[in-house]
Design a protein around this motif. Structure first.
Motif, PDB file in Angstrom:
ATOM      1  N   PRO A 111       2.078  -3.293   3.077  1.00  0.00           N
ATOM      2  CA  PRO A 111       1.044  -2.780   2.324  1.00  0.00           C
ATOM      3  C   PRO A 111      -0.062  -2.441   3.543  1.00  0.00           C
ATOM      4  O   PRO A 111      -0.906  -1.753   2.987  1.00  0.00           O
ATOM      5  N   ARG A 113      12.328   2.556  -0.395  1.00  0.00           N
ATOM      6  CA  ARG A 113      12.143   3.900  -0.138  1.00  0.00           C
ATOM      7  C   ARG A 113      11.717   4.454  -1.579  1.00  0.00           C
ATOM      8  O   ARG A 113      10.572   5.366  -1.844  1.00  0.00           O
ATOM      9  N   GLU A 114      12.535   4.077  -2.808  1.00  0.00           N
ATOM     10  CA  GLU A 114      12.174   4.360  -4.204  1.00  0.00           C
ATOM     11  C   GLU A 114      10.584   3.962  -4.492  1.00  0.00           C
ATOM     12  O   GLU A 114      10.134   4.609  -5.282  1.00  0.00           O
ATOM     13  N   ALA A 115      10.393   2.872  -4.128  1.00  0.00           N
ATOM     14  CA  ALA A 115       9.052   2.194  -4.339  1.00  0.00           C
ATOM     15  C   ALA A 115       7.974   2.500  -3.680  1.00  0.00           C
ATOM     16  O   ALA A 115       7.134   2.002  -3.868  1.00  0.00           O
ATOM     17  N   GLY A 116       8.193   3.814  -3.033  1.00  0.00           N
ATOM     18  CA  GLY A 116       6.978   4.189  -2.101  1.00  0.00           C
ATOM     19  C   GLY A 116       6.854   3.667  -0.759  1.00  0.00           C
ATOM     20  O   GLY A 116       5.780   3.862  -0.201  1.00  0.00           O
ATOM     21  N   VAL A 117       7.811   2.649  -0.304  1.00  0.00           N
ATOM     22  CA  VAL A 117       7.346   2.005   1.038  1.00  0.00           C
ATOM     23  C   VAL A 117       7.721   3.061   2.201  1.00  0.00           C
ATOM     24  O   VAL A 117       8.619   3.680   2.065  1.00  0.00           O
ATOM     25  N   THR A 118       6.811   3.400   3.096  1.00  0.00           N
ATOM     26  CA  THR A 118       7.027   4.119   4.176  1.00  0.00           C
ATOM     27  C   THR A 118       8.099   3.533   5.065  1.00  0.00           C
ATOM     28  O   THR A 118       7.876   2.667   5.797  1.00  0.00           O
TER      29      THR A 118
END
Length: 123
Positions: A108, A83-88
């Protein structure tokens, strides 16, 4: 016995990195004779193969029923890091029918990936 499952990806580097975060080990990252980029990851006993094909690559279906399922350890911490890495996160942490922690994220390319805690029960 299943050898591998193959998918199309828009960005092979991002895809190899994403599945690497889930414990996958890149075994191949090359260009085929046709000029496509090809990556193969070992994920447990199985393999995932991805081809980066230019122009009009098919998109994955957004429904959760079409997905890749991966056993992971430390799901709660992994999910926070993703989540912190921007993964949905497409389906929040919940108990699976077998009583293990489970969540769904998007790779991705927007493909559904089920993350299932490898240990017994939930923690």
């Amino acid at each position: 016995m299943l050898k591998h499952v193959s998918f199309v990806t828009a960005d092979l580097d991002a895809t190899l990195n994403f599945y690497g975060q889930l414990g996958g080990v890149t075994e191949k990252n090359l260009t085929t004779a046709e000029g496509y980029r090809r990556g193969v990851l070992r994920l447990g006993p199985g393999r995932l193969q991805f081809f980066q094909i230019p122009d009009g690559s098919p998109r994955p279906h957004p429904h959760w029923a079409e997905h890749i399922a991966v056993h992971v350890t430390g799901l709660r911490a992994l999910l926070a890091g993703l989540r912190e890495a921007g993964v949905t996160v497409s389906r929040e942490l919940e108990l699976s029918p077998g009583g293990r922690d489970m969540a769904f994220v998007l790779d991705p390319d927007g493909r559904q990936v089920e993350l299932l805690e490898a240990g017994e029960g939930h923690g």
